[in-house]
Design a protein around this motif. Structure first.
Motif, PDB file in Angstrom:
ATOM      1  N   LEU A  97       0.832  -1.209   0.000  1.00 36.86           N
ATOM      2  CA  LEU A  97       0.000   0.000   0.000  1.00 36.86           C
ATOM      3  C   LEU A  97       0.862   1.252   0.000  1.00 36.86           C
ATOM      4  O   LEU A  97       0.566   2.219  -0.722  1.00 36.86           O
ATOM      5  CB  LEU A  97      -0.916  -0.008   1.224  1.00 36.86           C
ATOM      6  N   LEU A  98       1.928   1.248   0.786  1.00 34.79           N
ATOM      7  CA  LEU A  98       2.815   2.416   0.850  1.00 34.79           C
ATOM      8  C   LEU A  98       3.455   2.686  -0.512  1.00 34.79           C
ATOM      9  O   LEU A  98       3.496   3.835  -0.976  1.00 34.79           O
ATOM     10  CB  LEU A  98       3.896   2.189   1.910  1.00 34.79           C
ATOM     11  N   LEU A  99       3.951   1.641  -1.167  1.00 37.44           N
ATOM     12  CA  LEU A  99       4.564   1.815  -2.484  1.00 37.44           C
ATOM     13  C   LEU A  99       3.524   2.244  -3.521  1.00 37.44           C
ATOM     14  O   LEU A  99       3.802   3.088  -4.375  1.00 37.44           O
ATOM     15  CB  LEU A  99       5.238   0.512  -2.923  1.00 37.44           C
ATOM     16  N   ALA A 100       2.321   1.667  -3.441  1.00 36.73           N
ATOM     17  CA  ALA A 100       1.268   2.021  -4.406  1.00 36.73           C
ATOM     18  C   ALA A 100       0.843   3.470  -4.267  1.00 36.73           C
ATOM     19  O   ALA A 100       0.423   4.097  -5.246  1.00 36.73           O
ATOM     20  CB  ALA A 100       0.065   1.097  -4.220  1.00 36.73           C
ATOM     21  N   SER A 101       0.953   4.041  -3.058  1.00 35.71           N
ATOM     22  CA  SER A 101       0.541   5.425  -2.861  1.00 35.71           C
ATOM     23  C   SER A 101       1.468   6.410  -3.560  1.00 35.71           C
ATOM     24  O   SER A 101       1.105   7.576  -3.738  1.00 35.71           O
ATOM     25  CB  SER A 101       0.481   5.746  -1.359  1.00 35.71           C
ATOM     26  N   PHE A 102       2.666   5.962  -3.948  1.00 29.68           N
ATOM     27  CA  PHE A 102       3.605   6.825  -4.676  1.00 29.68           C
ATOM     28  C   PHE A 102       3.594   6.542  -6.182  1.00 29.68           C
ATOM     29  O   PHE A 102       4.453   7.037  -6.899  1.00 29.68           O
ATOM     30  CB  PHE A 102       5.024   6.628  -4.142  1.00 29.68           C
ATOM     31  N   LYS A 103       2.627   5.752  -6.645  1.00 33.08           N
ATOM     32  CA  LYS A 103       2.524   5.432  -8.063  1.00 33.08           C
ATOM     33  C   LYS A 103       1.199   5.951  -8.590  1.00 33.08           C
ATOM     34  O   LYS A 103       0.262   6.187  -7.821  1.00 33.08           O
ATOM     35  CB  LYS A 103       2.606   3.914  -8.281  1.00 33.08           C
ATOM     36  N   PRO A 104       1.075   6.119  -9.908  1.00 28.39           N
ATOM     37  CA  PRO A 104      -0.224   6.497 -10.481  1.00 28.39           C
ATOM     38  C   PRO A 104      -1.286   5.465 -10.136  1.00 28.39           C
ATOM     39  O   PRO A 104      -0.996   4.267 -10.021  1.00 28.39           O
ATOM     40  CB  PRO A 104       0.051   6.543 -11.992  1.00 28.39           C
ATOM     41  N   ALA A 105      -2.504   5.910  -9.937  1.00 26.15           N
ATOM     42  CA  ALA A 105      -3.580   5.006  -9.533  1.00 26.15           C
ATOM     43  C   ALA A 105      -3.833   3.912 -10.560  1.00 26.15           C
ATOM     44  O   ALA A 105      -4.290   2.820 -10.217  1.00 26.15           O
ATOM     45  CB  ALA A 105      -4.861   5.804  -9.305  1.00 26.15           C
ATOM     46  N   THR A 106      -3.520   4.189 -11.827  1.00 26.74           N
ATOM     47  CA  THR A 106      -3.739   3.174 -12.861  1.00 26.74           C
ATOM     48  C   THR A 106      -2.868   1.940 -12.650  1.00 26.74           C
ATOM     49  O   THR A 106      -3.218   0.839 -13.082  1.00 26.74           O
ATOM     50  CB  THR A 106      -3.450   3.767 -14.246  1.00 26.74           C
ATOM     51  N   GLU A 107      -1.710   2.106 -11.979  1.00 26.99           N
ATOM     52  CA  GLU A 107      -0.836   0.963 -11.718  1.00 26.99           C
ATOM     53  C   GLU A 107      -1.483  -0.032 -10.768  1.00 26.99           C
ATOM     54  O   GLU A 107      -1.243  -1.229 -10.856  1.00 26.99           O
ATOM     55  CB  GLU A 107       0.497   1.442 -11.142  1.00 26.99           C
ATOM     56  N   LEU A 108      -2.296   0.464  -9.828  1.00 30.76           N
ATOM     57  CA  LEU A 108      -2.987  -0.445  -8.913  1.00 30.76           C
ATOM     58  C   LEU A 108      -3.995  -1.297  -9.667  1.00 30.76           C
ATOM     59  O   LEU A 108      -4.132  -2.502  -9.399  1.00 30.76           O
ATOM     60  CB  LEU A 108      -3.702   0.365  -7.818  1.00 30.76           C
ATOM     61  N   ASN A 152     -14.005   5.378  -9.444  1.00 32.28           N
ATOM     62  CA  ASN A 152     -13.172   5.093  -8.285  1.00 32.28           C
ATOM     63  C   ASN A 152     -12.062   6.136  -8.179  1.00 32.28           C
ATOM     64  O   ASN A 152     -11.298   6.333  -9.122  1.00 32.28           O
ATOM     65  CB  ASN A 152     -12.560   3.699  -8.392  1.00 32.28           C
ATOM     66  N   ASN A 153     -11.981   6.786  -7.026  1.00 31.73           N
ATOM     67  CA  ASN A 153     -10.962   7.797  -6.795  1.00 31.73           C
ATOM     68  C   ASN A 153      -9.795   7.163  -6.033  1.00 31.73           C
ATOM     69  O   ASN A 153      -9.628   7.373  -4.833  1.00 31.73           O
ATOM     70  CB  ASN A 153     -11.558   8.968  -5.998  1.00 31.73           C
ATOM     71  N   TYR A 154      -8.995   6.374  -6.740  1.00 26.08           N
ATOM     72  CA  TYR A 154      -7.879   5.696  -6.094  1.00 26.08           C
ATOM     73  C   TYR A 154      -6.752   6.655  -5.727  1.00 26.08           C
ATOM     74  O   TYR A 154      -5.924   6.316  -4.881  1.00 26.08           O
ATOM     75  CB  TYR A 154      -7.339   4.591  -7.006  1.00 26.08           C
ATOM     76  N   ASP A 155      -6.698   7.818  -6.347  1.00 26.02           N
ATOM     77  CA  ASP A 155      -5.655   8.789  -5.996  1.00 26.02           C
ATOM     78  C   ASP A 155      -5.770   9.178  -4.517  1.00 26.02           C
ATOM     79  O   ASP A 155      -4.782   9.157  -3.783  1.00 26.02           O
ATOM     80  CB  ASP A 155      -5.782  10.037  -6.872  1.00 26.02           C
ATOM     81  N   MET A 156      -6.988   9.530  -4.097  1.00 29.03           N
ATOM     82  CA  MET A 156      -7.199   9.887  -2.695  1.00 29.03           C
ATOM     83  C   MET A 156      -7.223   8.649  -1.808  1.00 29.03           C
ATOM     84  O   MET A 156      -6.753   8.688  -0.660  1.00 29.03           O
ATOM     85  CB  MET A 156      -8.509  10.661  -2.528  1.00 29.03           C
ATOM     86  N   LEU A 157      -7.746   7.558  -2.309  1.00 26.21           N
ATOM     87  CA  LEU A 157      -7.886   6.346  -1.501  1.00 26.21           C
ATOM     88  C   LEU A 157      -6.537   5.808  -1.047  1.00 26.21           C
ATOM     89  O   LEU A 157      -6.349   5.467   0.125  1.00 26.21           O
ATOM     90  CB  LEU A 157      -8.639   5.279  -2.292  1.00 26.21           C
ATOM     91  N   LEU A 158      -5.554   5.757  -1.943  1.00 21.76           N
ATOM     92  CA  LEU A 158      -4.244   5.185  -1.614  1.00 21.76           C
ATOM     93  C   LEU A 158      -3.487   6.057  -0.617  1.00 21.76           C
ATOM     94  O   LEU A 158      -3.049   5.586   0.434  1.00 21.76           O
ATOM     95  CB  LEU A 158      -3.427   5.003  -2.892  1.00 21.76           C
ATOM     96  N   SER A 159      -3.334   7.327  -0.944  1.00 23.62           N
ATOM     97  CA  SER A 159      -2.594   8.216  -0.043  1.00 23.62           C
ATOM     98  C   SER A 159      -3.359   8.437   1.254  1.00 23.62           C
ATOM     99  O   SER A 159      -2.752   8.527   2.333  1.00 23.62           O
ATOM    100  CB  SER A 159      -2.331   9.555  -0.738  1.00 23.62           C
ATOM    101  N   GLY A 160      -4.684   8.504   1.175  1.00 29.99           N
ATOM    102  CA  GLY A 160      -5.484   8.687   2.384  1.00 29.99           C
ATOM    103  C   GLY A 160      -5.397   7.493   3.315  1.00 29.99           C
ATOM    104  O   GLY A 160      -5.358   7.649   4.543  1.00 29.99           O
ATOM    105  N   ALA A 161      -5.357   6.287   2.749  1.00 26.04           N
ATOM    106  CA  ALA A 161      -5.238   5.089   3.574  1.00 26.04           C
ATOM    107  C   ALA A 161      -3.894   5.044   4.292  1.00 26.04           C
ATOM    108  O   ALA A 161      -3.812   4.625   5.448  1.00 26.04           O
ATOM    109  CB  ALA A 161      -5.423   3.848   2.710  1.00 26.04           C
ATOM    110  N   VAL A 162      -2.830   5.481   3.624  1.00 25.34           N
ATOM    111  CA  VAL A 162      -1.506   5.505   4.261  1.00 25.34           C
ATOM    112  C   VAL A 162      -1.486   6.498   5.427  1.00 25.34           C
ATOM    113  O   VAL A 162      -1.014   6.176   6.526  1.00 25.34           O
ATOM    114  CB  VAL A 162      -0.416   5.860   3.229  1.00 25.34           C
ATOM    115  N   LEU A 163      -2.012   7.701   5.219  1.00 24.72           N
ATOM    116  CA  LEU A 163      -2.024   8.705   6.288  1.00 24.72           C
ATOM    117  C   LEU A 163      -2.935   8.306   7.441  1.00 24.72           C
ATOM    118  O   LEU A 163      -2.715   8.723   8.587  1.00 24.72           O
ATOM    119  CB  LEU A 163      -2.461  10.056   5.732  1.00 24.72           C
TER     120      LEU A 163
END
Length: 279
Positions: free
Chosen positions: A30-41, A241-252
């Motif tokens: 999850l931490l690594l995915a939060s620094f990548k474009p959401a399309t990579e997930l 799906n707003n994965y941009d906010m979901l990934l970084s928001g989940a990490v924080l």
């Protein structure tokens, strides 16, 4: 150390290292995915590949933009609810558990049995009457509507009762001889001795409140009153799906719990083990 003991130590070490890797894999992914474009997930899922050429801070900058402003409303709501819930739960549950452990009164054992019975009742069974009670008290879409129904729970009461049962009773007599009131004895003498129990329960109760999803989903109505679990879940919809906010928001969202555990971890093991010694 004998050969058999060495083999047993190695097996235990291998088991716990493997278990740690299994637990940490989704967190690191999850931490690594939060620094990548959401399309990579969507393309590769959670992956431990570094792929430094894809690293970007856009997901985090999106949170701090006007588009992600509502995320910090959710964050604030979760912090306020978790703080109030944890403080009130620790204080009230400790007083109830202490009373059941220290004082002798008629019906004490029946009350303790009722606490054990309530522990076995699933929350889903009492959701409807709790919801009706919350409506009658006009606590819908309110912090207190989330906090009050579960602020005195059977598990913390049971835990504090078990811990208080192991405390020396000489302090009670010494406090009474010195003219201290019963509340003074609890706050000045017994509460400092119960710090390991408070530390252990602070982590468990805060974690429960921070991750609570079902009851806040029922009570809270408007978007600016939502908590983090509900707000992040709303990022995934059938319409987009707003994965941009979901990934970084989940990490924080992990940060407060990590800080809390770091602050109270020295009490955690000692509190859990001491609370189960005597009952």
């Amino acid at each position: 150390m004998s050969t058999r003991s060495r083999w047993a130590t190695c097996l235990f070490l291998f088991f716990f290292v493997s278990l740690s890797i299994i637990v940490l894999y989704p967190l690191v992914g999850l931490l690594l995915a939060s620094f990548k474009p959401a399309t990579e997930l969507l393309r590769n899922g959670l992956s431990l590949k570094l792929q430094t050429e894809l690293f970007t801070l856009n997901n985090y900058s999106y949170l701090f933009s006007d588009a992600g402003r509502k995320y910090f409303f959710w964050y604030r709501n979760s912090l306020v609810i978790t703080s109030l819930f944890t403080l009130l739960s620790l204080l009230l549950s400790a007083m109830v558990g202490y009373g059941l452990a220290i004082y002798q009164f008629k019906g004490k054992n029946i009350l303790f049995v009722l606490v054990l019975v309530v522990m076995m009742i699933p929350v889903e069974i009492i959701i409807l009457p709790l919801y009706k009670l919350t409506i009658s008290l006009q606590l819908i879409n309110n912090y207190w509507g989330v906090i009050l129904p579960f602020v005195v729970a059977p598990l913390p009461i049971f835990f504090f009762r078990q811990f208080a049962s192991s405390l020396p009773k000489d302090y009670l007599d010494a406090g009474r001889v010195d003219g201290c009131t019963e509340l003074g004895i609890f706050f000045r003498l017994m509460m400092p001795l119960m710090l390991p129990a408070f530390g252990a329960m602070a982590i468990l109760q805060a974690l429960h409140s921070w991750n609570n999803f079902l009851w806040p989903l029922i009570v809270l109505r408007t978007d600016d009153m939502l908590t983090l679990p509900i707000g992040l879940a709303s990022m995934i919809t059938p319409y987009g799906n707003n994965y941009d906010m979901l990934l970084s928001g989940a990490v924080l969202s992990i940060v407060p719990i990590v800080v809390l555990f770091a602050a109270f971890q020295r009490f955690f093991i000692s509190g859990l083990t001491a609370g189960g010694v005597k009952g």
